[in-house]
Write an enzyme that holds these catalytic residues in place. Structure first.
Site, PDB file in Angstrom:
ATOM      1  CB  CYS A  66      -0.912  -0.012   1.236  1.00  0.00           C
ATOM      2  SG  CYS A  66      -2.042   1.381   1.257  1.00  0.00           S
ATOM      3  CB  CYS A  70      -1.526   4.014   8.056  1.00  0.00           C
ATOM      4  SG  CYS A  70      -2.601   4.574   6.714  1.00  0.00           S
ATOM      5  CB  CYS A  73      -0.783   0.007   8.267  1.00  0.00           C
ATOM      6  SG  CYS A  73      -1.533  -1.295   7.255  1.00  0.00           S
ATOM      7  CB  CYS A 110     -14.994  -7.804   6.948  1.00  0.00           C
ATOM      8  SG  CYS A 110     -16.276  -7.720   8.184  1.00  0.00           S
ATOM      9  CB  CYS A 141     -18.184  -5.788   5.923  1.00  0.00           C
ATOM     10  SG  CYS A 141     -17.291  -4.320   6.486  1.00  0.00           S
ATOM     11  CB  CYS A 201     -18.189  -0.742   9.558  1.00  0.00           C
ATOM     12  SG  CYS A 201     -17.027  -1.516  10.701  1.00  0.00           S
ATOM     13  NE  ARG A 273     -16.893  -6.288  14.229  1.00  0.00           N
ATOM     14  CZ  ARG A 273     -17.213  -5.499  13.200  1.00  0.00           C
ATOM     15  NH1 ARG A 273     -16.304  -4.721  12.659  1.00  0.00           N
ATOM     16  NH2 ARG A 273     -18.436  -5.520  12.711  1.00  0.00           N
TER      17      ARG A 273
END
Ligand code: SAM
Ligand code: DTB
Ligand code: SF4
Length: 327
Positions: A66, A70, A73, A110, A141, A201, A273
């Protein structure tokens, strides 16, 4: 004590769209620990069956590589974490994983992709995945990053139920964690998701070195979305070697439980969650989280790239706590 705390409701509770200020949320955090979780449990009971937990299974359909930065991550191309840049999974693998999740008792599947956002050519095969998983009778999701105009509608038409897109932290701390996009970009995608008629979400990560006030800032942002997200994932940072947050200062477990409680009180009708970080979390802490209002978990032995408790261990934990999976 502010008026809002005596009723566990935000200022202007009579108004159509209650708003929680950061100060309101900070005041909740300041309550004595047992007082806070008692109040949260009362709110939980008034809105949900406290004996039921919703189970969502995650699958990374596009892992690693990616371009975003972040700081938490492991999938960012910028950090040396040992996560390679893998191609999009073939449809058959996704269908097989969804079938296994359903057989294990999950009700939602998801699909996550390590993208800044999908290009149109990326989206087409994901739409196929969504159609196939939806046809299996599972809730769907997806979490694909920032969306362009029209993409949320395409996802909805393919049968997507929820779109996950996290605000992750307080606005003023965001820039210390991510530089390649702005908070406003995330809010813009959330708006697109909502307008397309998808369920939202949206949650965040706790334990990135933020202050309590910044945790309160995140919760106030989430609770002030109009309407609040239907699903609120509260992730405990999983510190991954190679990421800038690998050595983030440890968070006391009570602070995590307080965050769950505060999310429950401020978003009484949302599924909260208990998300990433359960593998590193004592069962007793998880039990406190359920008591404080968490009523959903990620279920299955993997999150996206990191571990999660084995499904059998989670079934045993729920059984010990006399909690049943949402059917
Ligand atoms: N790329 C898309 C995006 O950023 O929205 C979707 C996938 S991204 C991995 C989904 C979420 O996973 C992030 O918003 C973050 O909340 C969570 N996450 C990623 N790494 C994490 C970590 N090490 N610990 C806890 N949560 C994490
Ligand atoms: C969310 O809030 N947490 C999930 C899901 N949404 C996509 C992801 C957690 C990822 C944890 C780190 C990893 O496994 O790579
Ligand atoms: Fe990319 Fe999402 Fe990871 Fe950020 S959180 S680096 S956007 S996969």
């Amino acid at each position: 004590m502010p008026q809002s705390l005596s009723t566990a409701s935000p200022r202007g509770a009579a108004a159509a769209a209650p708003r929680w200020t950061r100060a309101d949320v900070e005041a909740l955090y300041e309550l004595p620990f047992h007082e806070l979780i008692h109040r949260a449990h009362e709110v939980h009971r008034a809105n949900f069956d406290p004996g039921t937990v919703q189970l969502s299974t995650l699958l990374s359909v596009k892992t690693g590589g990616c371009p975003e930065d972040c700081g938490y991550c492991p999938q960012s191309v910028r950090y040396d974490t040992g996560v390679g840049n893998q191609k999009l999974l073939p449809l058959e693998e996704v269908v097989a994983a969804a079938a296994a999740a359903k057989a294990n008792g999950a009700t939602r599947f998801c699909m996550g992709a390590a993208w800044r956002g999908p290009k149109q050519k990326d989206l087409e095969p994901v739409l196929e995945m969504i159609r196939a998983v939806k046809a299996m009778g599972l809730e769907t999701c997806a979490t694909l990053g920032l969306l362009r105009d029209g993409q949320a509608e395409q996802l909805r038409e393919a049968g997507l139920d929820y779109y996950n897109h996290n605000l992750d932290t307080a606005p003023e701390f965001y820039g210390e964690i991510i530089s390649t996009r702005q908070y406003e970009d995330r809010l813009d995608t959330l708006e697109k998701v909502r307008r397309a008629g998808l369920h939202v979400c949206c949650g965040g990560i706790i334990g990135m070195g933020e202050s309590r006030s910044q945790r309160a800032g995140l919760i106030a942002q989430l609770a002030s979305l109009d309407p609040p997200p239907e699903s609120v994932p509260i992730n405990h940072l999983v510190p991954v070697p190679g990421t800038p947050l690998a050595d983030a200062p440890p968070l006391d477990w009570t602070e995590f439980v307080r965050t769950i409680a505060v999310a429950r009180i401020t978003m009484p009708k949302s599924y909260v969650r208990l998300s990433a970080g359960r593998q590193q979390m004592h069962e007793a802490v998880q039990a406190f989280c359920f008591y404080a209002g968490a009523n959903s978990i990620f279920y299955g032995d993997k999150l996206l790239t990191t571990g999660n408790p084995e499904a059998a261990a989670d079934r045993a934990l729920l059984a010990k706590l006399d909690l049943s999976p949402l059917g």
